[in-house]
Design an enzyme around this catalytic site. Structure first.
Site, PDB file in Angstrom:
ATOM      1  N   ASP A 231       7.762  24.179  11.979  1.00 36.86           N
ATOM      2  CA  ASP A 231       6.431  24.780  11.845  1.00 36.86           C
ATOM      3  C   ASP A 231       6.240  25.401  10.461  1.00 36.86           C
ATOM      4  OD1 ASP A 231       3.954  25.430  12.769  1.00 36.86           O
ATOM      5  OD2 ASP A 231       4.598  27.208  13.872  1.00 36.86           O
TER       6      ASP A 231
HETATM    7  C1  LIG Z   1       9.367  11.010   9.001  1.00 38.92           C
HETATM    8  C2  LIG Z   1       9.220  12.265   9.745  1.00 38.92           C
HETATM    9  C3  LIG Z   1       9.900  12.391  11.036  1.00 38.92           C
HETATM   10  C4  LIG Z   1       8.475  13.252   9.209  1.00 38.92           C
HETATM   11  C5  LIG Z   1       8.242  14.588   9.778  1.00 38.92           C
HETATM   12  C6  LIG Z   1       7.139  15.271   8.981  1.00 38.92           C
HETATM   13  C7  LIG Z   1       6.876  16.673   9.451  1.00 38.92           C
HETATM   14  C8  LIG Z   1       7.491  17.801   8.720  1.00 38.92           C
HETATM   15  C9  LIG Z   1       6.060  16.847  10.508  1.00 38.92           C
HETATM   16  C10 LIG Z   1       5.671  18.163  11.059  1.00 38.92           C
HETATM   17  C11 LIG Z   1       4.308  18.050  11.652  1.00 38.92           C
HETATM   18  C12 LIG Z   1       3.745  19.275  12.269  1.00 38.92           C
HETATM   19  C13 LIG Z   1       2.555  19.013  13.087  1.00 38.92           C
HETATM   20  C14 LIG Z   1       4.258  20.501  12.082  1.00 38.92           C
HETATM   21  C15 LIG Z   1       3.707  21.765  12.591  1.00 38.92           C
HETATM   22  O1  LIG Z   1       3.493  22.658  11.508  1.00 38.92           O
HETATM   23  P1  LIG Z   1       2.122  22.718  10.722  1.00 38.92           P
HETATM   24  O2  LIG Z   1       2.201  21.798   9.624  1.00 38.92           O
HETATM   25  O3  LIG Z   1       1.039  22.599  11.698  1.00 38.92           O
HETATM   26  O4  LIG Z   1       2.117  24.112  10.035  1.00 38.92           O
HETATM   27  P2  LIG Z   1       1.117  25.343  10.153  1.00 38.92           P
HETATM   28  O5  LIG Z   1       1.650  26.087  11.350  1.00 38.92           O
HETATM   29  O6  LIG Z   1       1.360  26.044   8.871  1.00 38.92           O
HETATM   30  O7  LIG Z   1      -0.295  24.895  10.320  1.00 38.92           O
END
Ligand SMILES: CC(C)=CCC/C(C)=C/CC/C(C)=C/COP(=O)(O)OP(=O)(O)O
Length: 305
Positions: free
Chosen positions: A84
């Site tokens: 996250d």
């Molecule tokens: C190839 C592969 C497996 C890649 C993975 C890429 C990756 C890091 C995906 C995370 C996606 C996600 C929805 C994270 C949640 O945090 P957020 O980004 O919603 O963060 P926030 O809480 O700051 O909004």
């Protein structure tokens, strides 16, 4: 020779195609998913734990690289991560959201490399939840392209480093090309034994339990089981984590200072130790991972006894 997932972009490996039949003649992804043979067949026993792995390899260098204080005999076999804080990381730097996700992939590569080095056998990451479909379309499309790019770029490394890739979730919702790439990669790496990376995409704990119940209901309808046969073990054979020898994470790490499970592996986390890190996922590195593992090794796991 130590390996780095930061190798310069690896050409896509040309492994022989693992599947002999075209994927999309088959209507649903799960009919292809290795541990889930078609229902109502007489080979019910083969439905589960197919391809279950022998003990994982340990390379000689793996056992020499534990940081001071970390005990090999108390290492978690399976670590799960809610990655996250990628968007917040980007916003804090005045960068577009996609830079946050890209930085998140780099962080994941680093953690995979450390897991291999320190002898952790399975890492599950929550890459896209069932609810993430409701994010802005442009963001969803970017994430889909990032999964595709990430997996293509690292394919060579998965083979070279003996890494098995498994994908869990409702993949029928993903773009066809991505489904194909993921199924191919799963199939082609299923005999790799050093380390298993489980990527949860279009996944939620609710989805997982519901699909397992549907499969059991169908088996009962087909007369393969009696409703009264249903127990914890039968349920676990139908959960998506039947792709691993270690279906229950020992440790769950969530980054970014949030204290929630957010519908990740609800069944499987029953006795998992939880660790909440303040860092945003792109900033989560070796030092914090070590902190989480050291905290885990201090815990007394009693399983309710
Ligand atoms: C190839 C592969 C497996 C890649 C993975 C890429 C990756 C890091 C995906 C995370 C996606 C996600 C929805 C994270 C949640 O945090 P957020 O980004 O919603 O963060 P926030 O809480 O700051 O909004």
């Amino acid at each position: 020779m130590p390996f780095s997932l930061h190798f310069s972009p690896t050409p896509l490996i040309t492994a022989p195609s693992p599947l002999s039949k075209p994927f999309f003649l088959v209507p649903y992804y799960h009919t292809l998913h290795a541990p889930k043979s078609p229902l109502c067949s007489s080979t019910e026993h083969a439905l589960t734990h197919q391809g279950k792995q022998e003990a994982f390899d340990r390379r000689p260098e793996d056992s020499q690289t534990l940081p001071l204080g970390l005990r090999r005999d108390a290492m978690p076999s399976h670590v799960a991560v809610i990655m996250d804080g990628n968007r917040r990381w980007a916003r804090l730097r005045d960068l577009p959201v996609r830079s946050g996700y890209e930085a998140g992939v780099e962080s994941l590569r680093k953690i995979v490399e450390i897991c291999c080095k320190w002898g952790i056998k399975v890492l599950s990451v929550f890459a896209f939840s069932s609810d993430n479909w409701f994010r802005p379309k442009v963001e969803v499309e970017f994430l889909m392209s990032l999964f595709e790019r990430g997996m293509q770029e690292d394919t060579g490394i998965f083979f070279r480093e003996n890494i098995r890739i498994s994908v869990i979730g409702d993949l029928t919702k993903l773009p066809k090309a991505l489904q194909e790439l993921m199924v191919n990669l799963e199939e082609a790496t299923k005999n790799n034994t050093r380390f298993q990376l489980i990527v949860a995409v279009s996944y939620s704990g609710h989805y997982d339990v519901v699909q397992a119940c549907q499969r059991l209901a169908l088996k009962a309808k087909c007369g393969l089981i009696e409703p009264s046969d249903i127990n914890v073990s039968l349920m676990e054979q139908e959960l998506e984590t039947n792709c691993t020898e270690f279906p229950h994470p020992d440790l769950l790490i969530r980054t970014s200072g949030e204290f929630r499970i957010s519908n990740f592996m609800l069944w499987q986390l029953a006795y998992t130790e939880l660790f909440f890190a303040q860092s945003l996922w792109p900033d989560f590195g070796e030092a914090e991972f070590l902190k989480a593992l050291l905290a885990f090794q201090q815990r007394q796991r009693r399983y309710g006894v």
